[in-house]
Scaffold this active site. Structure first.
Site, short mmCIF file in Angstrom:
data_model
loop_
_atom_site.label_atom_id
_atom_site.label_comp_id
_atom_site.label_asym_id
_atom_site.label_seq_id
_atom_site.Cartn_x
_atom_site.Cartn_y
_atom_site.Cartn_z
N ARG A 20 -11.04 -100.88 59.23
CA ARG A 20 -9.86 -101.71 59.03
C ARG A 20 -8.76 -101.44 60.04
NH1 ARG A 20 -9.01 -102.74 52.51
NH2 ARG A 20 -11.03 -103.71 52.17
N ASP B 275 2.48 -107.19 44.29
CA ASP B 275 1.52 -106.36 45.00
C ASP B 275 2.27 -105.56 46.04
OD1 ASP B 275 -1.75 -106.45 45.10
OD2 ASP B 275 -0.91 -105.77 47.01
#
Length: 266
Positions: free
Chosen positions: A37, A137
């Site tokens: 990532r 979030d």
């Protein structure tokens, strides 16, 4: 820049960083995920090592947010773990006091599928009665996706046909293969960035809180702190729902277990 490997010592630094910021515990099995990532960010900045990227994070707060986004994003989908939505429809909604707005918090909403699932259900069942869905979030990246409300059409598989027709638009032309949440429904869902690992902002009280499939990444003490913060925002008699693979046993006192993964606050 090719074939840059993530050393154990570098991985350890990212482990400590994401635990400090988000309370997420990354096991050694996550090393390949972290390397994969973050590799695109090394390439973006023309860096030769993950250590160089770690040093960059201490100087650039915007890039720190990018890294947090990349390392905390989790997959989700519409009507995930459907028994929870059945419980909400059959047990919670019929007993909610008439005239009082029903407030539900999706406390780790990722790219928006969970709060939009809740919104579809409430719009279908409550009609003109007042309701409010709040999604939060830690990742700004997934919140941007949630605000757009645009998803690949294959994500629609879990949506009942009647709700799909009522609240979703099928893309045509350049948007072929895409699903758009109807703007009228999107306006009913409020989204905000919140780090559950820090003191919570003033968001009011809720009748139902969903905290699903996120505690699996937390250590026991982090779980306890997060649950304590969220329960303080839940009305007496309110419902707290976690993922089917999760439990609040030992994390909070006095909660009534209504069903596996579903609890009531006294």
């Amino acid at each position: 820049m090719l074939n840059v490997s993530l050393k154990d010592s570098e991985f350890s630094r990212f482990q400590q960083m994401i635990f400090r910021i988000a309370g997420i515990s990354m096991t050694p099995a996550k090393k390949a995920l972290v390397a994969g990532r973050l590799a695109k960010r090394l390439k973006h900045h023309g860096l030769d090592s993950y250590e160089d990227y770690f040093q960059l994070l201490s100087r650039q707060q915007d890039e720190m947010q990018v890294a947090v986004d990349l390392l905390t994003t989790n997959e989700t989908y519409f009507f995930r773990e459907p028994k929870h939505f059945d419980f909400l429809r059959d047990q919670v909604l019929p007993g909610h006091p008439a005239g009082r707005p029903l407030r539900i918090w999706s406390a780790a909403c990722s790219s928006g599928e969970e709060p939009y699932t809740l919104a579809m259900l409430l719009a279908d069942r409550l009609g003109d009665a007042p309701w409010d869905v709040f999604g939060s979030d830690i990742s700004t990246q997934v919140l941007d996706k949630a605000r757009r409300g645009l998803y690949p059409m294959e994500r629609a598989r879990g949506i009942p046909p009647s709700l799909l027709r009522a609240h979703c638009l099928k893309g045509v032309g350049s948007q072929d293969g895409q699903l758009l949440i109807d703007p009228a429904l999107r306006r009913r869902v409020q989204l905000a960035q919140i780090n559950l690992n820090e003191p919570l902002p003033e968001v009011g009280e809720f009748d139902v809180i969903f905290l699903r499939n996120v505690m699996i990444y937390f250590q026991a003490e982090t779980k306890r702190q997060v649950v304590t913060r969220l329960l303080a925002k839940l009305r007496p008699g309110g419902i707290f729902i976690v993922g089917h693979s999760e439990s609040l046993n030992g994390l909070a006192q006095g909660l009534e277990t209504l069903a596996p993964s579903i609890y009531r606050k006294p």
